[in-house]
Design a protein around this motif. Structure first.
Motif, PDB file in Angstrom:
ATOM      1  N   ILE A 173      28.030  37.885  33.775  1.00 32.67           N
ATOM      2  CA  ILE A 173      28.666  38.071  35.060  1.00 32.67           C
ATOM      3  C   ILE A 173      30.053  38.338  34.565  1.00 32.67           C
ATOM      4  O   ILE A 173      30.744  38.065  33.640  1.00 32.67           O
ATOM      5  N   ILE A 174      30.638  39.453  35.483  1.00 33.49           N
ATOM      6  CA  ILE A 174      31.907  40.065  34.947  1.00 33.49           C
ATOM      7  C   ILE A 174      32.687  40.374  36.398  1.00 33.49           C
ATOM      8  O   ILE A 174      32.116  40.975  37.271  1.00 33.49           O
ATOM      9  N   GLU A 175      33.835  40.272  36.335  1.00 34.84           N
ATOM     10  CA  GLU A 175      34.785  40.933  37.389  1.00 34.84           C
ATOM     11  C   GLU A 175      35.107  42.447  36.764  1.00 34.84           C
ATOM     12  O   GLU A 175      35.535  42.699  35.747  1.00 34.84           O
ATOM     13  N   PRO A 176      35.091  43.446  37.626  1.00 34.20           N
ATOM     14  CA  PRO A 176      35.147  44.867  37.273  1.00 34.20           C
ATOM     15  C   PRO A 176      36.596  44.949  36.827  1.00 34.20           C
ATOM     16  O   PRO A 176      37.002  45.821  36.205  1.00 34.20           O
ATOM     17  N   VAL A 177      37.390  44.373  37.564  1.00 37.15           N
ATOM     18  CA  VAL A 177      38.937  44.106  37.394  1.00 37.15           C
ATOM     19  C   VAL A 177      39.071  42.620  37.294  1.00 37.15           C
ATOM     20  O   VAL A 177      38.786  42.117  38.515  1.00 37.15           O
ATOM     21  N   GLN A 178      39.391  42.077  36.337  1.00 33.51           N
ATOM     22  CA  GLN A 178      39.952  40.686  36.243  1.00 33.51           C
ATOM     23  C   GLN A 178      40.926  40.448  37.370  1.00 33.51           C
ATOM     24  O   GLN A 178      42.019  40.895  37.227  1.00 33.51           O
ATOM     25  N   GLY A 179      40.750  39.172  38.154  1.00 30.87           N
ATOM     26  CA  GLY A 179      41.700  38.847  39.175  1.00 30.87           C
ATOM     27  C   GLY A 179      43.077  37.842  38.572  1.00 30.87           C
ATOM     28  O   GLY A 179      43.731  38.476  38.061  1.00 30.87           O
ATOM     29  N   GLU A 180      42.437  36.569  38.505  1.00 28.82           N
ATOM     30  CA  GLU A 180      43.453  35.635  38.240  1.00 28.82           C
ATOM     31  C   GLU A 180      43.648  36.012  36.715  1.00 28.82           C
ATOM     32  O   GLU A 180      44.909  35.418  36.048  1.00 28.82           O
ATOM     33  N   GLY A 181      42.918  36.736  35.847  1.00 27.36           N
ATOM     34  CA  GLY A 181      43.306  36.812  34.346  1.00 27.36           C
ATOM     35  C   GLY A 181      44.012  37.881  34.163  1.00 27.36           C
ATOM     36  O   GLY A 181      44.525  37.892  32.922  1.00 27.36           O
ATOM     37  N   GLY A 182      44.707  38.697  35.058  1.00 29.95           N
ATOM     38  CA  GLY A 182      45.710  39.631  34.915  1.00 29.95           C
ATOM     39  C   GLY A 182      45.584  41.037  35.318  1.00 29.95           C
ATOM     40  O   GLY A 182      46.210  41.824  34.785  1.00 29.95           O
ATOM     41  N   PHE A 183      44.456  41.096  36.230  1.00 32.11           N
ATOM     42  CA  PHE A 183      44.443  42.520  36.518  1.00 32.11           C
ATOM     43  C   PHE A 183      44.003  43.672  35.401  1.00 32.11           C
ATOM     44  O   PHE A 183      44.493  44.594  35.817  1.00 32.11           O
ATOM     45  N   TYR A 184      43.229  43.126  34.613  1.00 34.23           N
ATOM     46  CA  TYR A 184      42.791  43.955  33.814  1.00 34.23           C
ATOM     47  C   TYR A 184      41.469  44.704  34.210  1.00 34.23           C
ATOM     48  O   TYR A 184      40.535  44.073  34.293  1.00 34.23           O
ATOM     49  N   PRO A 185      41.391  46.089  34.254  1.00 35.45           N
ATOM     50  CA  PRO A 185      40.243  46.717  34.400  1.00 35.45           C
ATOM     51  C   PRO A 185      39.367  46.837  33.352  1.00 35.45           C
ATOM     52  O   PRO A 185      39.475  47.104  32.115  1.00 35.45           O
ATOM     53  N   ALA A 186      38.087  46.355  33.718  1.00 34.87           N
ATOM     54  CA  ALA A 186      37.023  46.739  32.550  1.00 34.87           C
ATOM     55  C   ALA A 186      36.838  48.372  32.389  1.00 34.87           C
ATOM     56  O   ALA A 186      36.600  49.340  33.069  1.00 34.87           O
ATOM     57  N   PRO A 187      36.942  48.854  31.104  1.00 37.87           N
ATOM     58  CA  PRO A 187      36.760  50.141  30.790  1.00 37.87           C
ATOM     59  C   PRO A 187      35.201  50.597  31.096  1.00 37.87           C
ATOM     60  O   PRO A 187      34.382  49.657  30.988  1.00 37.87           O
ATOM     61  N   THR A 188      34.933  51.715  31.601  1.00 39.50           N
ATOM     62  CA  THR A 188      33.643  52.516  31.790  1.00 39.50           C
ATOM     63  C   THR A 188      32.819  52.041  30.847  1.00 39.50           C
ATOM     64  O   THR A 188      31.496  51.977  30.855  1.00 39.50           O
ATOM     65  N   THR A 189      33.361  52.451  29.580  1.00 39.82           N
ATOM     66  CA  THR A 189      32.214  52.531  28.293  1.00 39.82           C
ATOM     67  C   THR A 189      31.855  51.176  28.007  1.00 39.82           C
ATOM     68  O   THR A 189      30.728  50.794  28.069  1.00 39.82           O
ATOM     69  N   PHE A 190      32.497  50.148  28.669  1.00 43.05           N
ATOM     70  CA  PHE A 190      32.205  48.674  28.478  1.00 43.05           C
ATOM     71  C   PHE A 190      30.955  48.221  29.540  1.00 43.05           C
ATOM     72  O   PHE A 190      30.072  47.639  29.161  1.00 43.05           O
TER      73      PHE A 190
ATOM     74  N   ALA B 228      28.090  41.524  39.010  1.00 48.77           N
ATOM     75  CA  ALA B 228      29.483  41.861  39.353  1.00 48.77           C
ATOM     76  C   ALA B 228      30.038  40.994  40.140  1.00 48.77           C
ATOM     77  O   ALA B 228      29.637  40.695  41.667  1.00 48.77           O
ATOM     78  N   ASP B 229      31.156  40.310  39.805  1.00 49.55           N
ATOM     79  CA  ASP B 229      31.834  39.594  40.837  1.00 49.55           C
ATOM     80  C   ASP B 229      33.053  40.410  41.218  1.00 49.55           C
ATOM     81  O   ASP B 229      33.959  40.472  40.717  1.00 49.55           O
ATOM     82  N   GLU B 230      32.659  40.546  42.770  1.00 46.54           N
ATOM     83  CA  GLU B 230      33.634  41.567  43.311  1.00 46.54           C
ATOM     84  C   GLU B 230      34.239  40.658  44.503  1.00 46.54           C
ATOM     85  O   GLU B 230      34.727  41.444  45.469  1.00 46.54           O
ATOM     86  N   VAL B 231      34.570  39.375  44.407  1.00 44.51           N
ATOM     87  CA  VAL B 231      35.119  38.654  45.391  1.00 44.51           C
ATOM     88  C   VAL B 231      36.567  39.058  45.614  1.00 44.51           C
ATOM     89  O   VAL B 231      36.788  39.321  46.817  1.00 44.51           O
ATOM     90  N   GLN B 232      37.350  39.548  44.653  1.00 50.21           N
ATOM     91  CA  GLN B 232      38.669  40.030  44.402  1.00 50.21           C
ATOM     92  C   GLN B 232      38.801  41.583  44.713  1.00 50.21           C
ATOM     93  O   GLN B 232      39.651  42.240  45.366  1.00 50.21           O
TER      94      GLN B 232
END
Length: 422
Positions: free
Chosen positions: A201-218, A235-239
């Motif tokens: 499970i992954i947030e495509p952009v971390q929310g509470e974690g700091g708004f870090y976008p996941a790179p496309t390569t990742f 994909a956790d797209e709640v935020q």
């Protein structure tokens, strides 16, 4: 006379933290007025809940129309057509060129819990992998998946078993995509057989974690490793969902389709509604009665969600998010020339953040971020901090914010950062 704050402290558990002492009286689009009549520009949106603004006329109209028909039957007892129709719409809109099905629940944490249940039922496996810094809710499984202890896990005892964490790739903090993937493979070698892993499970952009976008390569590498080992990708797209990142769903930036997608927050424009959408055969793994909930897919929330999807399309909010985000990032870049505390400016669409470091040590500075937040609040701008180190300010204004209100907010933001310097 006893103040509202005193009454709150006497009546409500201190575990319900409060970012501000503003008691809302009314709200309209991107503005809130408190009980004393003070006006605030809302750059929090109830934590990314009102992407379409407070009380969007079309959302309110849809809710009023539904109120005149019925408010609750429990879909599992007496179903209703607009639940079915919304599922059809989300099945068509969610990324992935395959047949999909949807369930509706009430909260983002509940959506995550159900995604885990579905993944375990579909694979016959137990283990789940999440990422450091990720946030997935305050239920016990949500806490277990969340990659941050304070305040979410503190004092709550043992977490559910068979949950593992890998580092999220953040170049700014010295973690590359290659290092994250190497750590994931090391996890497979040292801690959990990939044949026992039900889902990642992954947030495509971390929310509470700091708004870090996941790179496309990742994201592509995760998809590949999931396919290799028969693991489902959640994909956790709640935020991140519903136009916030400049796409309806953030996974669209990567051209990677998850097997399951969780959503909530802005789905219903301020009304409690959440959902899981995924591959039809995966979603059908649990037996009848294995999924659901008394309030899941409440007709008021369903009606609001239909209006939200209409507004996003009619008002071109994905394009609007990109425009607003570009203006915000350009303004922050100009401020950075006068404020060396700004270590990074980032985020797709209108899911943006600014990160602050101490200029002397170059270490994360939660104090500076909080100082900016408090000064801005005094000037009438509501901001939220986030990040594992608490040194990030995230920007979540409604995507429908008027241009003049947005310009006013940017002026307040700049003044607050410069005032915090000294």
């Amino acid at each position: 006379m006893t103040s509202l704050t005193d009454r709150k402290n006497a009546a409500i558990s201190r575990g319900v933290g409060m970012t501000t002492q503003i008691y809302a009286d009314r709200a309209e689009n991107a503005e809130i007025w408190d009980k004393e009549g003070n006006r605030y520009i809302d750059f929090a949106s109830g934590i990314a809940v009102v992407n379409t603004g407070h009380r969007h006329p079309k959302v309110i109209e849809a809710v009023k129309a539904q109120l005149d028909r019925f408010t609750h039957t429990c879909h599992q007892v007496v179903p209703y057509e607009n639940y079915v129709h919304l599922a059809e719409r989300l099945n068509a809109l969610a990324p992935g060129n395959f047949a999909k099905k949807t369930i509706f629940v009430t909260t983002g944490a509940e959506a995550v819990e159900n995604a885990v249940k579905i993944a375990r039922a579909a694979t016959g496996r137990q283990a789940i992998i999440a990422f450091g810094g990720g946030f997935h809710g305050r239920t016990f499984m949500g806490m277990a998946l969340t990659g941050k202890v304070v305040p979410y896990k503190l004092g709550f005892g043992a977490m559910p078993a068979d949950v593992f964490h890998a580092p999220f790739p953040i170049e700014l903090h010295g973690v590359s995509v290659e290092q994250s993937m190497a750590a994931l493979k090391k996890l497979f070698a040292a801690d959990v057989d990939p044949a026992r892993v039900a889902a990642i499970i992954i947030e495509p952009v971390q929310g509470e974690g700091g708004f870090y976008p996941a790179p496309t390569t990742f994201m592509k590498a995760l998809r590949e490793i999931c396919d290799q080992h028969g693991i489902l990708l959640i994909a956790d797209e709640v935020q991140t969902g519903f136009a916030r990142t400049g796409k309806l769903f953030a996974m669209e930036h990567h051209d990677v389709a998850p097997d399951l997608l969780t959503m909530a927050k802005s789905l219903a424009g301020g009304f409690p509604l959440a959902a899981v959408t995924g591959r039809a055969e995966v979603m059908d793994a649990p037996g009848p009665g294995g999924l659901g909930g008394t309030y899941g897919g409440n007709p008021i929330g369903i009606a609001a969600a239909h209006a939200v999807l209409d507004v996003i399309e009619e008002e071109k909010l994905c394009e609007r998010a990109n425009q607003l985000g570009n203006r915000l990032k350009q303004r922050l870049a100009a401020i950075r020339e006068k404020a060396p505390e700004i270590a990074d400016i980032r985020g797709p669409g209108f899911m943006n953040a600014v990160e602050f470091n101490d200029v002397k040590t170059n270490l994360p500075s939660a104090d500076f971020a909080n100082k900016v937040r408090l000064i801005a609040l005094e000037k009438g701008l509501i901001l939220l901090t986030c990040g594992v180190h608490g040194n990030v300010i995230r920007f979540l204004a409604p995507i429908t914010i008027e241009d003049e209100v947005f310009a006013e907010a940017l002026d307040v933001l700049e003044a607050s950062i410069l005032e915090a310097r000294g």
